[in-house]
Design a protein around this motif. Structure first.
Motif, PDB file in Angstrom:
ATOM      1  N   GLN A 199       7.677 -21.146 -11.574  1.00 55.63           N
ATOM      2  CA  GLN A 199       8.178 -20.211 -12.579  1.00 55.63           C
ATOM      3  C   GLN A 199       8.054 -18.783 -12.050  1.00 55.63           C
ATOM      4  N   LEU A 200       9.130 -18.024 -12.210  1.00 54.79           N
ATOM      5  CA  LEU A 200       9.179 -16.638 -11.764  1.00 54.79           C
ATOM      6  C   LEU A 200       8.655 -15.718 -12.855  1.00 54.79           C
ATOM      7  N   THR A 201       7.689 -14.870 -12.509  1.00 55.10           N
ATOM      8  CA  THR A 201       7.187 -13.867 -13.436  1.00 55.10           C
ATOM      9  C   THR A 201       7.238 -12.497 -12.755  1.00 55.10           C
ATOM     10  N   ALA A 202       7.165 -11.437 -13.558  1.00 53.80           N
ATOM     11  CA  ALA A 202       7.249 -10.075 -13.037  1.00 53.80           C
ATOM     12  C   ALA A 202       5.982  -9.308 -13.367  1.00 53.80           C
ATOM     13  N   GLY A 238      18.550  -8.686 -12.807  1.00 57.92           N
ATOM     14  CA  GLY A 238      18.799 -10.059 -13.232  1.00 57.92           C
ATOM     15  C   GLY A 238      18.531 -10.975 -12.060  1.00 57.92           C
ATOM     16  N   VAL A 239      18.300 -12.250 -12.335  1.00 62.69           N
ATOM     17  CA  VAL A 239      18.056 -13.230 -11.279  1.00 62.69           C
ATOM     18  C   VAL A 239      18.835 -14.502 -11.608  1.00 62.69           C
ATOM     19  N   THR A 240      19.521 -15.032 -10.621  1.00 60.04           N
ATOM     20  CA  THR A 240      20.156 -16.342 -10.775  1.00 60.04           C
ATOM     21  C   THR A 240      19.692 -17.265  -9.654  1.00 60.04           C
ATOM     22  N   ARG A 241      19.808 -18.570  -9.887  1.00 61.10           N
ATOM     23  CA  ARG A 241      19.529 -19.557  -8.851  1.00 61.10           C
ATOM     24  C   ARG A 241      20.859 -19.961  -8.237  1.00 61.10           C
ATOM     25  N   ILE A 242      20.968 -19.807  -6.938  1.00 60.34           N
ATOM     26  CA  ILE A 242      22.243 -20.059  -6.266  1.00 60.34           C
ATOM     27  C   ILE A 242      22.134 -21.272  -5.348  1.00 60.34           C
ATOM     28  N   THR A 264      22.975 -20.001 -11.615  1.00 54.36           N
ATOM     29  CA  THR A 264      22.346 -20.371 -12.882  1.00 54.36           C
ATOM     30  C   THR A 264      21.348 -19.284 -13.273  1.00 54.36           C
ATOM     31  N   VAL A 265      21.492 -18.748 -14.464  1.00 51.20           N
ATOM     32  CA  VAL A 265      20.686 -17.604 -14.880  1.00 51.20           C
ATOM     33  C   VAL A 265      19.212 -17.977 -14.999  1.00 51.20           C
ATOM     34  N   ALA A 266      18.370 -17.197 -14.334  1.00 53.63           N
ATOM     35  CA  ALA A 266      16.918 -17.316 -14.480  1.00 53.63           C
ATOM     36  C   ALA A 266      16.389 -16.144 -15.302  1.00 53.63           C
ATOM     37  N   VAL A 267      16.870 -14.941 -15.008  1.00 53.35           N
ATOM     38  CA  VAL A 267      16.560 -13.735 -15.778  1.00 53.35           C
ATOM     39  C   VAL A 267      17.895 -13.058 -16.090  1.00 53.35           C
ATOM     40  N   ALA A 268      18.140 -12.771 -17.346  1.00 51.86           N
ATOM     41  CA  ALA A 268      19.431 -12.217 -17.755  1.00 51.86           C
ATOM     42  C   ALA A 268      19.684 -10.844 -17.135  1.00 51.86           C
ATOM     43  N   ALA A 281      12.419 -17.441 -18.225  1.00 51.42           N
ATOM     44  CA  ALA A 281      11.993 -18.081 -19.470  1.00 51.42           C
ATOM     45  C   ALA A 281      11.413 -19.470 -19.252  1.00 51.42           C
ATOM     46  N   GLY A 282      11.860 -20.158 -18.234  1.00 52.64           N
ATOM     47  CA  GLY A 282      11.397 -21.531 -18.028  1.00 52.64           C
ATOM     48  C   GLY A 282      11.081 -21.804 -16.567  1.00 52.64           C
ATOM     49  N   SER A 283      10.591 -23.014 -16.304  1.00 50.25           N
ATOM     50  CA  SER A 283      10.219 -23.411 -14.950  1.00 50.25           C
ATOM     51  C   SER A 283      11.322 -24.242 -14.311  1.00 50.25           C
ATOM     52  N   VAL A 284      11.199 -24.440 -13.002  1.00 42.92           N
ATOM     53  CA  VAL A 284      12.174 -25.209 -12.233  1.00 42.92           C
ATOM     54  C   VAL A 284      11.418 -26.260 -11.432  1.00 42.92           C
ATOM     55  N   ALA A 285      11.954 -27.480 -11.381  1.00 41.47           N
ATOM     56  CA  ALA A 285      11.297 -28.570 -10.652  1.00 41.47           C
ATOM     57  C   ALA A 285      11.553 -28.462  -9.157  1.00 41.47           C
TER      58      ALA A 285
END
Length: 206
Positions: A112-115, A130-134, A148-152, A162-166
């Motif tokens: 999970q990405l936090t700032a 903003g951050v997306t997963r590419i 895919t949006v990770a941070v708007a 907002a959420g985690s990624v496997a």
């Protein structure tokens, strides 16, 4: 010729005889029980065992999508922006990649990405991002928009995902984050000459 009658047995003699008879019978009963126990003592067993060792969980990251290594403490890896973010003007956006996967011997887990809360200091008070997963390792305006949006987009630099990624174990899958940092068109004169060293944390759990 008539046989003489048997000698007269006293009551004490009769009691002793009965006692001996009971002892013989009791001995026979004990013998019989002992024989039965011996026959029932035939047994067999099967045993099973196993050794257990706990696995380990570790994530590694790369600013170029290729050279992965461990960055467990700040400041960590330096994001490489396609355009150097050293002379930002109002309305400009810069892009940078950061890739994460599990280490070669790691079990699966989630990230999970936090700032950092300190990202709002200096220039950070005026920047948005903003951050997306590419899918690949090219982070640009085009790939950012298709991810895919990770941070708007337009979020404060203190906002995390907002959420985690496997993540699969043993480095079998990679998450490629594409960062887009913007100095908005309406940035005030007070933003001129200010600086920021932004800090993000990617936390892995299993």
């Amino acid at each position: 010729m008539r046989r003489p009658p048997p000698p007269h047995r006293s009551s004490a003699d009769r009691r002793r005889g009965l006692t001996r008879l009971r002892a013989v019978l009791a001995g026979g009963l004990v013998f019989g029980v002992g024989a039965a126990v011996t026959l029932a003592a035939w047994t067999d067993q099967e045993h099973a065992s196993s050794s257990f060792t706990a696995g380990t969980f570790s994530i590694v990251g790369a600013a170029d999508g290729v050279t992965f290594s461990d960055h467990p403490t700040a400041p960590g890896a330096t994001l490489t922006f396609l355009v150097a973010p050293t002379a930002l003007a109002p309305g400009s956006t810069v892009y940078a990649l950061y890739s994460v996967k599990t280490a070669a011997t790691s079990v699966p887990g989630n990230i999970q990405l936090t700032a950092d809360a300190a990202n709002n200091a200096g220039l950070g008070a005026y920047l948005t991002y903003g951050v997306t997963r590419i899918a690949g390792t090219t982070c640009s305006a085009a790939t950012f928009g298709g991810g895919t949006v990770a941070v708007a987009t337009g979020s404060a630099l203190t906002t995390g995902a907002a959420g985690s990624v496997a993540l699969s174990g043993a480095g079998a899958s990679v998450v490629n984050y594409c960062f887009a940092v913007t100095l908005p068109v309406g940035a005030p004169n007070a933003a001129q000459g200010t600086t920021l060293t932004g800090h993000w944390i990617i936390t892995g759990t299993t």
